[in-house]
Design a protein around this motif. Sequence first.
Motif, mmCIF file in Angstrom:
data_model
loop_
_atom_site.group_PDB
_atom_site.id
_atom_site.type_symbol
_atom_site.label_atom_id
_atom_site.label_comp_id
_atom_site.label_asym_id
_atom_site.label_seq_id
_atom_site.Cartn_x
_atom_site.Cartn_y
_atom_site.Cartn_z
ATOM 1 N N HIS A 231 87.384 -91.287 -53.356
ATOM 2 C CA HIS A 231 86.514 -92.442 -53.557
ATOM 3 C C HIS A 231 85.086 -91.972 -53.281
ATOM 4 N N ARG A 232 84.292 -91.811 -54.331
ATOM 5 C CA ARG A 232 82.905 -91.410 -54.106
ATOM 6 C C ARG A 232 82.045 -92.649 -53.929
ATOM 7 N N SER A 233 81.046 -92.552 -53.079
ATOM 8 C CA SER A 233 80.140 -93.686 -52.906
ATOM 9 C C SER A 233 79.386 -93.902 -54.210
ATOM 10 N N SER A 234 79.264 -95.153 -54.606
ATOM 11 C CA SER A 234 78.648 -95.483 -55.892
ATOM 12 C C SER A 234 77.184 -95.864 -55.726
ATOM 13 N N THR A 235 76.568 -95.404 -54.668
ATOM 14 C CA THR A 235 75.205 -95.837 -54.384
ATOM 15 C C THR A 235 74.388 -94.689 -53.815
ATOM 16 N N ASN A 236 73.093 -94.772 -53.996
ATOM 17 C CA ASN A 236 72.173 -93.815 -53.385
ATOM 18 C C ASN A 236 71.550 -94.387 -52.125
ATOM 19 N N GLU A 237 71.956 -95.597 -51.774
ATOM 20 C CA GLU A 237 71.402 -96.233 -50.566
ATOM 21 C C GLU A 237 72.433 -97.221 -50.032
ATOM 22 N N PHE A 238 72.749 -97.112 -48.764
ATOM 23 C CA PHE A 238 73.693 -98.024 -48.150
ATOM 24 C C PHE A 238 72.933 -99.220 -47.586
ATOM 25 N N ASN A 239 73.134 -100.376 -48.229
ATOM 26 C CA ASN A 239 72.499 -101.611 -47.785
ATOM 27 C C ASN A 239 73.502 -102.746 -47.885
ATOM 28 N N VAL A 240 73.090 -103.941 -47.496
ATOM 29 C CA VAL A 240 74.036 -105.057 -47.440
ATOM 30 C C VAL A 240 74.517 -105.478 -48.825
ATOM 31 N N ARG A 241 73.813 -105.078 -49.855
ATOM 32 C CA ARG A 241 74.231 -105.444 -51.211
ATOM 33 C C ARG A 241 75.466 -104.661 -51.641
ATOM 34 N N VAL A 242 75.566 -103.402 -51.222
ATOM 35 C CA VAL A 242 76.666 -102.557 -51.675
ATOM 36 C C VAL A 242 77.752 -102.383 -50.617
ATOM 37 N N LEU A 243 77.476 -102.756 -49.378
ATOM 38 C CA LEU A 243 78.433 -102.503 -48.306
ATOM 39 C C LEU A 243 79.804 -103.144 -48.510
ATOM 40 N N PRO A 244 79.915 -104.377 -49.016
ATOM 41 C CA PRO A 244 81.258 -104.959 -49.174
ATOM 42 C C PRO A 244 82.206 -104.075 -49.978
ATOM 43 N N LEU A 245 81.741 -103.599 -51.123
ATOM 44 C CA LEU A 245 82.593 -102.776 -51.971
ATOM 45 C C LEU A 245 82.810 -101.398 -51.361
ATOM 46 N N GLU A 246 81.749 -100.821 -50.771
ATOM 47 C CA GLU A 246 81.891 -99.491 -50.186
ATOM 48 C C GLU A 246 82.833 -99.509 -48.987
#
Length: 476
Positions: A361-376
């Motif tokens: 499972h690769r992270s789908s983001t270049n920045e970890f923030n509250v917008r992407v955290l649920p899925l990550e």
Amino acid sequence: MSTSCSLHCDGKDTGKAISKRMAYEVFLGGSCNPTTWRIDIAIPTLQSLGITYYNPQVSHWSPELIAQEYEAKETARVLLFVIDDRTRNCAGIIETAELAGTRRESLIVVIHPYRQGQSILGEIVSNQEYYELTNGLLVLQYLMERQRIPIFESISAALNCTSKILRNTTNVQDLHSEDGIRPSRISFGQQGTDITKLREAFKSLDNNDTGTISFAEALMILQNNGKCNIPVSDVRNGVNRSDAHEKPMIEKLSSYGDAREQRVNFEQFCAIANEWSWRLKNNGVTCESEILSVWRILYRKASKFLRRALIHPFNRFLDWTNSIIIDSEKKDLYIAVVDKDLIWLESSAIPLIESLGLTLHRSSTNEFNVRVLPLELQRMKNSRLIMVVIPHHTRGIALMALAAHLIGLRAKLVLCVQALPEGFSVSGEKLTEQATKDYNRGRIYLSDMATREGVPVYENIDDALQHAIQIIQSPC
């Protein structure tokens, strides 16, 4: 324990083992120098209430205090942490994030947000650093709210609730808005229902702005809301059997192929959530957060406009070890990297992992923030092992908070922690000597925490990956 000992401690009494003294009711953690919130507000209030406390902030700190501070924190009934805006709070944010996973019933946190153009220790905070510090705080708040830990803006209100918890033997999760807690961005209202902006929830999954998300992603969020499992076919068929007055606004879901691969639009997302909540209620299923009991009523009675604002997108409490995992989405490894390390992931790590027959499972983001955290976070839960890289080319406060929280949740983890070089520039902005020390202090604190909890820590990213692969391939 000797009752003749002082009820309070300022960390100076190092001649006695803490186990032979009075056990302190409150540990005063968080921001230290140059802040004075302990001596100005907290200590006078606690003394007036007859509440014992341990104050780790001293004028001359020594290594002998480490064991004393640790045991005082372990035995305290309430952990009161203040994240003040006059410091970078690297260690404070990391420590609070871990405690949110281990001591959620007794953690009280006050957060003073940063301000654009402010100074820290005499240095003006740039817009870039302000954004990273603020993002770190937002990630911390998100992780806390997932654990139903309230956040305070007032130290006085937090102290009043500290007294309430100690005297009434209640947990922080039992506090209400009238106690002075800040309204949660993702948690539920007092009647067990959350009214949030559905569009924001949908966009948190629709990273590429396609206007659709997968059926699997929609179910992923709903399954997070408790230990509940409802067949995909039941949800799909229920949506398609919606009342006649709902059908004009909801396109039927396909009955062919793999439902999880189907793309659903915003209106269908509402309908799926609505059907899920109805089935939980009518099947007698009780989730930990009691979250979905009145969704169907609200959805049916609301106008079309309000239907676009009724949903709870995220879970309040992440049960890391007992979460529902979709078999088809289980992977061997999740790797969290950002910026330059994304190139390493694509060119080096992925080919090696695939050559060994492992899944990722690769992270789908270049920045970890509250917008992407649920899925990550869901992808992390669906992985046998998590590898988090704290690189030398970013300040990394949000990633450090995330890693600390995973340690607190007892996730299976490998860390790569790299120190910031002196005089290094982040995105073209040279870090000051003080800033470099602050962010490196956070890295040291995180590494020590991980080592204490048995989490492997490496400085070289390839060494960390090799160790992660060895763990996955181990038969144990």
